[in-house]
Design an enzyme around this catalytic site. Structure first.
Site, short mmCIF file in Angstrom:
data_model
loop_
_atom_site.label_atom_id
_atom_site.label_comp_id
_atom_site.label_asym_id
_atom_site.label_seq_id
_atom_site.Cartn_x
_atom_site.Cartn_y
_atom_site.Cartn_z
N ASP A 2 -4.77 3.49 4.79
CA ASP A 2 -4.56 3.59 3.34
C ASP A 2 -5.80 4.18 2.64
OD1 ASP A 2 -4.10 1.53 0.43
OD2 ASP A 2 -3.17 3.45 0.93
N TYR A 61 -4.50 6.31 -12.51
CA TYR A 61 -5.91 6.13 -12.14
C TYR A 61 -6.51 7.50 -11.91
CZ TYR A 61 -4.02 6.58 -7.36
OH TYR A 61 -3.36 7.02 -6.24
O1 LIG Z 1 -2.10 3.67 -1.54
C1 LIG Z 1 -1.23 2.82 -1.44
O2 LIG Z 1 -0.44 2.76 -0.46
C2 LIG Z 1 -1.10 1.83 -2.49
C3 LIG Z 1 -1.40 2.11 -3.77
C4 LIG Z 1 -1.58 3.46 -4.34
C5 LIG Z 1 -0.40 4.34 -4.14
O3 LIG Z 1 0.51 4.05 -3.40
C6 LIG Z 1 -0.38 5.61 -4.86
O4 LIG Z 1 -1.22 5.83 -5.73
O5 LIG Z 1 0.51 6.41 -4.53
C7 LIG Z 1 -1.51 0.98 -4.68
O6 LIG Z 1 -0.96 -0.11 -4.36
O7 LIG Z 1 -2.16 1.17 -5.73
#
Ligand SMILES: O=C(O)/C=C(\CC(=O)C(=O)O)C(=O)O
Length: 294
Positions: free
Chosen positions: A249, A45
């Site tokens: 988060d 992303y």
């Molecule tokens: O942010 C979180 O804890 C969960 C995330 C993103 C993530 O872990 C990351 O991009 O490292 C998710 O489920 O997309």
């Protein structure tokens, strides 16, 4: 038109719950700024910038005192943005890094000096291309003293990961409880399996976090105010009060279609930790022990 996503609320409400002095937001991230800290070419992303200035402003707005900044997958194994934010926090932030398993002792020591106190293994296939358990296990055996391992996985692979987690010789912290299906309730199969994991070792901690993810309308949940999450998670916090840490988060990676109000997330705290003692353990004692022992 930018194809970069904005997954955080522009004007989060002020929570009704006031965190106690010293409270730690123990799971948050920084994104960029991209001009200074480019994202990984393997990123799944591409977020807009969400740097330390915004993170620390949110910390103050919500009434927290400290942050644990967890390396987000969009930055891969380049922890520069996370380290920069820690350096700008005036001692109010520590961090969790994502590293190449071949990392040297000297590089690990430099991360420790930069405020890192753990490494993260991410097993979500929508976030990372591979997760070599053998190499993860090797590096987990040569971490600086006092570090731990943070693991992010979905409930359907908990059983498969048990032998790997059992072999890790340092404390574990499980992101978002391994993403149980909260619509199953506190005694459903996902929570039962997670409790069995917690009962297998006294040094496994967890984050009773992300109602916005686990009780999201798009995931089959009911959305804010996340009642299924509160019902499923409060008994877990009550039964393992010394093993849990909490976080916003923020900036909520990949939540651009159901952006949570951070003030509402904070108001989940007294619903899953209804006493001052539970709130102190969740927000102060437990994160201090893991991240500010030295
Ligand atoms: O942010 C979180 O804890 C969960 C995330 C993103 C993530 O872990 C990351 O991009 O490292 C998710 O489920 O997309």
């Amino acid at each position: 038109m930018s194809d970069r996503i904005t997954s955080w609320h522009p004007n989060p409400s002020k929570p009704n719950f006031t965190p106690p002095p010293g409270a730690v937001d123990a799971h948050c991230h920084v994104f960029g700024p991209m001009a200074q800290f480019p994202f990984s070419p393997k990123a799944k992303y591409l977020p807009e910038d969400a740097g330390p200035d915004k993170l620390f402003a949110l910390r103050d707005h919500l009434g927290f005192s400290k942050n644990v900044i967890v390396q987000a997958s969009c930055h891969g194994t380049d922890n520069s943005a996370t380290l920069d934010a820690i350096a700008k926090s005036n001692g109010k932030a520590r961090g969790v890094a994502v590293v190449d398993p071949a990392i040297s002792e000297a590089e690990l020591a430099a991360l420790h000096d930069g405020g890192i106190r753990g490494i993260r293994f991410n097993f979500l296939k929508r976030l990372v291309d591979n997760a070599p358990k053998d190499k993860f296990l090797e590096v987990s055996k040569r971490l600086p003293a006092g570090w731990h391992v943070v693991i992010y996985f979905e409930a359907d692979i908990l059983a498969e990961l048990r032998p790997f987690m059992d072999a890790i010789p340092v404390p574990l912290v499980i992101d978002h409880m391994g993403r149980p299906d909260v619509t199953q309730g506190p005694d459903g199969p996902d929570m039962k399996a997670f409790r069995a994991l917690l009962d297998s070792r006294p040094d496994i901690h967890f984050k009773p976090t992300c109602p916005d993810r686990l009780d999201a309308i798009k995931e089959g949940g009911k959305g804010d105010p996340w009642n299924d999450f509160a019902s499923a998670v409060a008994p877990l916090v009550a039964d393992y009060p010394d093993r849990c840490i909490w976080g916003t988060d923020w900036p909520h990676p990949n939540m651009q279609d159901e952006v949570p109000d951070d003030g509402h997330l904070v108001d989940m705290i007294p619903r899953i930790a209804p006493t001052e003692e539970l709130q102190r353990k969740l927000l102060i004692d437990n994160p201090e022990r893991l991240y500010w022992a030295d």
